[in-house]
Design a protein around this motif. Structure first.
Motif, short mmCIF file in Angstrom:
data_model
loop_
_atom_site.label_atom_id
_atom_site.label_comp_id
_atom_site.label_asym_id
_atom_site.label_seq_id
_atom_site.Cartn_x
_atom_site.Cartn_y
_atom_site.Cartn_z
N UNK A 216 0.84 -1.20 0.00
CA UNK A 216 0.00 0.00 0.00
C UNK A 216 0.87 1.25 0.00
N UNK A 217 1.86 1.27 0.86
CA UNK A 217 2.72 2.45 0.99
C UNK A 217 3.49 2.74 -0.30
N UNK A 218 3.94 1.68 -0.96
CA UNK A 218 4.77 1.88 -2.16
C UNK A 218 3.98 2.48 -3.31
N UNK A 219 2.64 2.37 -3.27
CA UNK A 219 1.81 2.88 -4.37
C UNK A 219 1.16 4.22 -4.04
N UNK A 220 1.46 4.81 -2.87
CA UNK A 220 0.86 6.10 -2.52
C UNK A 220 1.35 7.19 -3.48
N UNK A 221 0.41 7.95 -4.01
CA UNK A 221 0.75 9.06 -4.89
C UNK A 221 0.93 10.33 -4.06
N UNK A 241 -9.40 2.34 1.68
CA UNK A 241 -10.56 2.53 0.80
C UNK A 241 -11.00 3.99 0.79
N UNK A 242 -10.95 4.62 1.96
CA UNK A 242 -11.31 6.03 2.06
C UNK A 242 -10.31 6.87 1.28
N UNK A 243 -9.06 6.53 1.42
CA UNK A 243 -8.00 7.27 0.73
C UNK A 243 -8.17 7.18 -0.78
N UNK A 244 -8.49 6.00 -1.27
CA UNK A 244 -8.70 5.83 -2.71
C UNK A 244 -9.91 6.61 -3.19
#
Length: 268
Positions: A216-221, A241-244
């Motif tokens: 999850x962390x590696x794909x954070x924009x 899910x909220x973040x997306x």
């Protein structure tokens, strides 16, 4: 203290080294010698952003060290070591912060070691553990992640095998995850720069690190990280899910997320 109230403390295990991450960025390191032994030493120093000065007659240079010289990655002095090198070196014209010897001359290496002791300069004499203030370990590198395995000079080859084993156990992308978390910490310091915020920043970053997987962390924009920061003041961390759902400029209100005493939730 009575026997039934004795506390248990860790047992002391002598014979080890103090494993440190030595920050030598922009510091001057003198490498005496330019052969194959110097190759790995120089690369390690350059990876750590040190200012490397190589002292060695041109006849003793390996192909890789010549490459470093030709591409101006190191400062090169085409001659043998001189005692005055421990007092002034280009380009700073000051003493080196560290000395590494990589020459096939035990007597000369020992003399350099003794001079370093006089000048109180930490030194590493290749393949002579008693004349080393520090050792080089076998290092696994993935971006900002560095894992060092040391056998305290007793089994370098075995250390390399152990390092390879550890590296294979790590999931792909862990270096990227660390990089993104580091960027989030830097952004947080801009959002909450006051020193008094330090304890809260630390506790909140722990919550963030525990909330998401490495993948999850590696794909954070950058947008994701900016959105996560909006949850800092109320001291919460959004579910993934909220973040997306917040991508594209949406706010928690847009996706029916409310801030309550029991945290955040997404409405049905």
């Amino acid at each position: 203290m009575t026997d039934n109230k004795k506390e248990k403390f860790p047992k002391v295990q002598g014979g080890g080294s103090l494993i440190l991450a030595w920050q030598i960025k922009n510091k001057t390191v003198l490498v005496v010698g330019g052969g194959e032994v110097a190759v790995g030493r120089i690369l390690n120093l350059l990876d750590a952003d040190a200012k490397v000065v190589v002292v060695c007659p041109s006849s003793g240079l390996s192909a890789e060290v010549r490459h470093r010289i030709d591409h101006n990655q190191v400062t090169y002095l085409d001659r043998a070591f001189e005692p005055s090198d421990l007092e002034t070196l280009p380009p700073s014209n000051g003493p080196p912060d560290m000395v590494l010897t990589a020459v096939d001359d035990p007597a000369a290496s020992t003399q350099i070691w003794k001079l370093c002791k006089q000048h109180r300069i930490p030194a590493n004499i290749a393949d002579v553990p008693p004349e080393c203030d520090f050792y080089f370990g076998s290092v696994h590198r993935d971006g900002p992640l560095q894992i060092m395995v040391s056998t305290n000079g007793k089994g370098p080859r075995l250390a390399a095998s152990i390092r390879k084993f550890i590296g294979k156990q790590l999931p792909p992308g862990v270096g990227d995850a660390i990089e993104r978390i580091g960027e989030l910490r830097a952004k947080l310091r801009k959002v909450a720069p006051d020193p008094e915020e330090g304890p809260k920043r630390m506790r909140w970053m722990i919550k963030v690190s525990d909330a998401y997987t490495w993948d999850d962390m590696s794909t954070l924009s950058d947008e994701d990280m900016d959105n996560i920061l909006t949850f800092y003041r109320p001291n919460n961390v959004p579910d993934l899910d909220v973040l997306k759902a917040m991508r594209g400029g949406k706010t928690p209100e847009d996706i029916d997320v409310f801030d309550g005493s029991f945290g955040f939730s997404v409405g049905a």
